[in-house]
Design an enzyme around this catalytic site. Structure first.
Site, PDB file in Angstrom:
ATOM      1  N   GLY A 148      17.711 -25.240 -37.560  1.00 20.29           N
ATOM      2  CA  GLY A 148      19.026 -25.874 -37.605  1.00 20.29           C
ATOM      3  C   GLY A 148      20.208 -24.957 -37.388  1.00 20.29           C
ATOM      4  N   GLU A 186      12.334 -22.003 -39.111  1.00 27.51           N
ATOM      5  CA  GLU A 186      11.914 -22.545 -37.805  1.00 27.51           C
ATOM      6  C   GLU A 186      13.095 -22.749 -36.851  1.00 27.51           C
ATOM      7  OE1 GLU A 186      10.324 -26.214 -39.241  1.00 27.51           O
ATOM      8  OE2 GLU A 186       8.315 -25.419 -39.438  1.00 27.51           O
ATOM      9  N   PRO A 187      13.758 -21.689 -36.432  1.00 27.25           N
ATOM     10  CA  PRO A 187      14.852 -21.895 -35.479  1.00 27.25           C
ATOM     11  C   PRO A 187      14.318 -22.268 -34.099  1.00 27.25           C
ATOM     12  CG  PRO A 187      14.524 -19.552 -35.893  1.00 27.25           C
ATOM     13  CD  PRO A 187      13.518 -20.276 -36.732  1.00 27.25           C
ATOM     14  N   GLY A 188      14.987 -23.186 -33.423  1.00 31.68           N
ATOM     15  CA  GLY A 188      14.600 -23.568 -32.068  1.00 31.68           C
ATOM     16  C   GLY A 188      15.759 -23.330 -31.129  1.00 31.68           C
ATOM     17  N   ARG A 189      16.794 -24.165 -31.291  1.00 31.01           N
ATOM     18  CA  ARG A 189      17.988 -24.096 -30.434  1.00 31.01           C
ATOM     19  C   ARG A 189      18.609 -22.696 -30.418  1.00 31.01           C
ATOM     20  NH1 ARG A 189      21.388 -28.596 -30.429  1.00 31.01           N
ATOM     21  NH2 ARG A 189      19.824 -29.291 -31.925  1.00 31.01           N
ATOM     22  N   ARG A 229      21.502 -34.819 -23.699  1.00 28.37           N
ATOM     23  CA  ARG A 229      22.190 -34.572 -24.973  1.00 28.37           C
ATOM     24  C   ARG A 229      23.616 -35.102 -24.991  1.00 28.37           C
ATOM     25  NH1 ARG A 229      23.469 -30.334 -26.769  1.00 28.37           N
ATOM     26  NH2 ARG A 229      23.154 -30.772 -28.974  1.00 28.37           N
ATOM     27  N   TYR A 270      24.040 -37.564 -27.975  1.00 20.60           N
ATOM     28  CA  TYR A 270      24.725 -37.027 -29.161  1.00 20.60           C
ATOM     29  C   TYR A 270      26.217 -36.804 -28.953  1.00 20.60           C
ATOM     30  CZ  TYR A 270      19.866 -35.381 -29.974  1.00 20.60           C
ATOM     31  OH  TYR A 270      18.518 -35.265 -30.114  1.00 20.60           O
ATOM     32  N   CYS A 292      22.195 -44.315 -12.438  1.00 16.24           N
ATOM     33  CA  CYS A 292      22.879 -45.612 -12.432  1.00 16.24           C
ATOM     34  C   CYS A 292      23.345 -45.978 -13.836  1.00 16.24           C
ATOM     35  CB  CYS A 292      21.944 -46.673 -11.881  1.00 16.24           C
ATOM     36  SG  CYS A 292      21.758 -46.502 -10.129  1.00 16.24           S
ATOM     37  N   TYR A 310      16.450 -28.218 -25.622  1.00 18.90           N
ATOM     38  CA  TYR A 310      16.521 -29.686 -25.583  1.00 18.90           C
ATOM     39  C   TYR A 310      17.071 -30.214 -24.262  1.00 18.90           C
ATOM     40  CZ  TYR A 310      15.705 -28.758 -30.490  1.00 18.90           C
ATOM     41  OH  TYR A 310      15.167 -28.288 -31.669  1.00 18.90           O
TER      42      TYR A 310
END
Ligand SMILES: Cc1ncc(COP(=O)(O)O)c(C=O)c1O
Length: 445
Positions: free
Chosen positions: A254, A296-299, A340, A344, A371, A401
């Site tokens: 996060g 658990e970092p991802g971004r 995204r 978001y 479209c 992502y």
């Protein structure tokens, strides 16, 4: 203030952007557009920084903190190999992610399997290969996993996913630890405690600890502090009731990154120190031994290391109600390679990538070719007023992502992911081809 472009990003005198020692217009002449470009040095540097800072900060308190890269951000077998080489583990959220992680040579015992609704096949495969942790998300799953483990004569190492009630993160759909959402077992209602007892008592399960993930794009250390305190409180409650102090606590990912110039990011060295200190305070107040930690970092590992390159097509000026005008810059991708913005309301930065322009900045919106009127890549950005068909446009901080959430909407072909380093390019994921697309279709006889 954090940089939005990858660390090796530079511009030549003619304004041409380079990343990883490669000129981007040369990359696109070889690989086409849209194209995801990953700065390997940047991504691996971020992975190692998390690993080092969290290990050091927790070692200062006499315990460990392992880092699992959240592979949902961006995964290819070569990325799994990088993470493995750099000393991280991997968190996967499906059978497919598990196979890619294994294919990259990540040892199974450094893989954590997540998911709120894992299939029997996914759980079976995880047991057969011997993943390090399976994070159970419901009482139903505890029963299913126990039955499978017994029938396969395996012992499943289990973490219980806890909903701590800490509401953090940007958009509602990326906050994951408030009560009214699908993940985890509630701390407040006692469901988490019940689950801990259930795992402890179930045959075939080895209760390793507790897990939480409070959301994404979190800037507030306070949210991590609150979450860690609640998790340690739960651990103490379970110890008091059962006599068992679970050995591990996973605090999830996060960590926020900057998507636009001037935006803030969470610095891993600061986060590591402050979270470790917060945890120390919580351990002191609830008493008991120190558990081993993990995150658990991802971004924060993949995001800033990646950019997306597009070729500009149609440029249109649209009159606004307030008397002004907006330049609509349509590119050859859109919501299929970066959902995204539409999902978001995410914000991004974009710049011309192959030339300099002395034209006046014009209020612009970068849109895709799909479209949908919501098919927006960058909602508001100043681009030179002379932007024109054929220009190369780079959108920053799209490493996470983007490709992992990409679709074939409107039967478009998903772009390739190319890693660049020291003047060399390496394809991590090849571009879809028309043959791929047609091969998924079952034609009439
Ligand atoms: C369980 C879990 N861990 C880690 C992450 C990674 O989050 P981020 O990419 O924001 O660090 C996620 C994201 O959804 C998640 O669900």
């Amino acid at each position: 203030m954090a940089a939005v472009w990858p660390v090796t990003h530079e511009r030549g005198d003619d304004g041409a952007m380079r990343v990883g020692g490669m000129e981007l217009r040369e990359l696109t002449s070889q690989f086409g557009t849209p194209l995801y470009v990953v700065d390997e040095q940047d991504m691996r540097g971020r992975a190692r920084a998390f690993q080092q800072h969290f290990a050091d900060a927790f070692a200062a308190h006499g315990t460990t903190c392992a880092v699992y890269y959240a592979s949902k951000a961006l995964l290819a077998s070569r990325i799994s190999a990088w993470m493995c080489e750099d000393g991280l583990g991997i968190d996967v959220a499906s059978g497919g992610e598990l196979e890619l992680a294994l294919r990259g040579g990540m040892p199974a015992d450094r893989i954590t399997l997540h998911g709120n609704n894992k299939s029997d096949a996914e759980l079976t495969r995880a047991l057969e290969v011997g993943v390090g942790h399976i994070v159970v998300d419901s009482l139903t799953e505890i029963q299913v996993l126990s039955d499978l483990a017994v029938s396969l004569d395996r012992i499943a190492p289990v973490l219980v996913r806890v909903t701590t009630g800490v509401h953090a993160g940007g958009h509602e759909y990326i906050a994951t630890s408030h009560e009214d959402q699908k993940f985890g077992l509630s701390l407040a209602t006692g469901a988490a405690l019940t689950a801990l007892h259930a795992v402890h008592d179930a045959p075939g399960l080895d209760l390793r600890g507790i897990h939480t993930h409070i959301g994404s794009q979190i800037l507030s250390i306070e949210a991590f502090r609150e979450s860690a305190e609640r998790m340690l409180g739960l651990r103490a409650d379970f110890a008091a009731a059962s006599g068992v102090e679970v050995p591990e606590v996973d605090l999830g990912g996060g960590y926020a990154i900057a998507y636009t110039a001037g935006a803030e990011a969470l610095d891993p060295s600061v986060a590591a120190r402050e979270i470790a200190d917060a945890v120390a305070g919580a351990v002191a107040s609830v008493g008991g031994s120190w558990p081993a930690f993990s995150i658990e970092p991802g971004r924060a590992i993949a995001g800033p290391a990646g950019i997306t390159l597009y070729t500009v097509g149609v440029v249109k000026e649209v009159a606004l109600e307030d008397g002004g005008a907006r330049q609509y810059v349509a590119v050859d991708g859109g919501m299929s390679d970066n959902p995204r913005t539409i999902m978001y309301g995410a914000e991004y930065s974009a710049e011309l990538a192959a030339r300099r322009s002395d034209a006046q900045p014009a209020l612009s919106r970068v849109v895709g070719k799909h479209c949908e009127s919501g098919d927006i890549v960058v909602r508001d950005v100043d681009l030179p007023a002379d932007v024109a068909r054929g220009d190369l446009l780079a959108v920053a901080a799209t490493g996470a992502y983007g490709r992992s959430m990409a679709s074939n909407y409107n039967a478009v072909l998903r772009p390739a992911v190319v890693a660049v380093r020291d003047g060399q390019a390496q394809v991590l994921i090849r571009r879809d081809t028309l043959e791929d697309l047609l091969s998924w279709d079952v034609a009439p006889a």
